[in-house]
Scaffold this motif. Structure first.
Motif, PDB file in Angstrom:
ATOM      1  N   ASN A  53       0.856  -1.003   0.096  1.00 33.59           N
ATOM      2  CA  ASN A  53      -0.149  -0.180   0.069  1.00 33.59           C
ATOM      3  C   ASN A  53       0.832   1.156  -0.081  1.00 33.59           C
ATOM      4  O   ASN A  53       0.766   2.340  -0.721  1.00 33.59           O
ATOM      5  N   ILE A  54       1.861   1.383   0.580  1.00 36.64           N
ATOM      6  CA  ILE A  54       2.970   2.398   0.723  1.00 36.64           C
ATOM      7  C   ILE A  54       3.345   2.584  -0.579  1.00 36.64           C
ATOM      8  O   ILE A  54       3.504   3.843  -1.357  1.00 36.64           O
ATOM      9  N   ALA A  55       3.808   1.402  -1.437  1.00 34.46           N
ATOM     10  CA  ALA A  55       4.225   1.453  -2.600  1.00 34.46           C
ATOM     11  C   ALA A  55       3.239   2.214  -3.591  1.00 34.46           C
ATOM     12  O   ALA A  55       3.431   3.018  -4.650  1.00 34.46           O
ATOM     13  N   ARG A  56       2.058   1.749  -3.386  1.00 30.27           N
ATOM     14  CA  ARG A  56       0.997   2.149  -4.292  1.00 30.27           C
ATOM     15  C   ARG A  56       0.612   3.748  -4.029  1.00 30.27           C
ATOM     16  O   ARG A  56       0.593   4.542  -5.225  1.00 30.27           O
ATOM     17  N   ILE A  57       0.631   4.275  -2.807  1.00 27.43           N
ATOM     18  CA  ILE A  57       0.575   5.712  -2.650  1.00 27.43           C
ATOM     19  C   ILE A  57       1.678   6.448  -3.195  1.00 27.43           C
ATOM     20  O   ILE A  57       1.474   7.406  -3.725  1.00 27.43           O
ATOM     21  N   GLN A  58       2.882   6.062  -3.155  1.00 24.44           N
ATOM     22  CA  GLN A  58       4.147   6.715  -3.606  1.00 24.44           C
ATOM     23  C   GLN A  58       4.124   6.593  -5.087  1.00 24.44           C
ATOM     24  O   GLN A  58       4.328   7.515  -5.569  1.00 24.44           O
ATOM     25  N   THR A  59       3.399   5.506  -5.630  1.00 21.55           N
ATOM     26  CA  THR A  59       3.275   5.724  -7.165  1.00 21.55           C
ATOM     27  C   THR A  59       2.304   6.579  -7.853  1.00 21.55           C
ATOM     28  O   THR A  59       2.461   7.502  -8.482  1.00 21.55           O
ATOM     29  N   VAL A  60       1.296   6.748  -6.811  1.00 23.09           N
ATOM     30  CA  VAL A  60       0.272   7.842  -7.408  1.00 23.09           C
ATOM     31  C   VAL A  60       0.896   9.283  -7.154  1.00 23.09           C
ATOM     32  O   VAL A  60       0.366   9.988  -7.912  1.00 23.09           O
ATOM     33  N   ILE A  61       1.524   9.484  -6.216  1.00 23.43           N
ATOM     34  CA  ILE A  61       2.113  10.700  -5.985  1.00 23.43           C
ATOM     35  C   ILE A  61       3.096  11.053  -7.008  1.00 23.43           C
ATOM     36  O   ILE A  61       3.105  12.127  -7.650  1.00 23.43           O
ATOM     37  N   THR A  62       3.797  10.218  -7.396  1.00 24.04           N
ATOM     38  CA  THR A  62       4.886  10.263  -8.514  1.00 24.04           C
ATOM     39  C   THR A  62       4.159  10.718  -9.683  1.00 24.04           C
ATOM     40  O   THR A  62       4.274  11.582 -10.384  1.00 24.04           O
ATOM     41  N   GLU A  63       3.049   9.679 -10.015  1.00 23.86           N
ATOM     42  CA  GLU A  63       2.162  10.228 -11.100  1.00 23.86           C
ATOM     43  C   GLU A  63       1.736  11.490 -11.310  1.00 23.86           C
ATOM     44  O   GLU A  63       1.539  12.243 -12.272  1.00 23.86           O
ATOM     45  N   LYS A  64       1.158  12.133  -9.901  1.00 21.86           N
ATOM     46  CA  LYS A  64       0.219  13.302  -9.968  1.00 21.86           C
ATOM     47  C   LYS A  64       1.561  14.546 -10.048  1.00 21.86           C
ATOM     48  O   LYS A  64       1.381  15.416 -10.938  1.00 21.86           O
ATOM     49  N   ALA A  65       2.788  14.252  -9.776  1.00 20.67           N
ATOM     50  CA  ALA A  65       3.764  14.982  -9.825  1.00 20.67           C
ATOM     51  C   ALA A  65       4.197  15.182 -11.210  1.00 20.67           C
ATOM     52  O   ALA A  65       4.683  16.362 -11.482  1.00 20.67           O
ATOM     53  N   ASN A  66       4.391  14.231 -11.843  1.00 21.94           N
ATOM     54  CA  ASN A  66       4.701  14.013 -13.378  1.00 21.94           C
ATOM     55  C   ASN A  66       3.534  14.890 -14.182  1.00 21.94           C
ATOM     56  O   ASN A  66       3.956  15.177 -15.413  1.00 21.94           O
ATOM     57  N   ALA A  67       2.441  14.637 -13.924  1.00 18.52           N
ATOM     58  CA  ALA A  67       1.322  15.129 -14.709  1.00 18.52           C
ATOM     59  C   ALA A  67       1.024  16.648 -14.830  1.00 18.52           C
ATOM     60  O   ALA A  67       1.794  17.346 -13.897  1.00 18.52           O
TER      61      ALA A  67
END
Length: 67
Positions: A53-67
């Protein structure tokens, strides 16, 4: 499909909410590791679930930062 729903719910949250959820998940992981070290943890599979779940949260944070 449970994780898919969880990821969808994460994508609908703001960056601040994601950070709060990340901090909460890391605290939970710390507590689970502590319980495991003192032989108080019954469900050791929960550690793996929280780590993912931590990895999933970090992935979504990264996706939002790159968008």
């Amino acid at each position: 499909m449970k994780s898919k729903k969880y990821v969808d719910s994460l994508k609908n949250k703001s960056a601040a909410e994601l950070q709060e959820e990340l901090v909460a998940a890391k605290k939970e992981l710390f507590n689970l590791r502590f319980q495991n070290a003192t032989n108080q943890l019954d469900n050791t599979g929960r550690i793996k679930e929280v780590r993912r779940n931590i990895a999933r949260i970090q992935t979504v944070i990264t996706e939002k930062a790159n968008a």
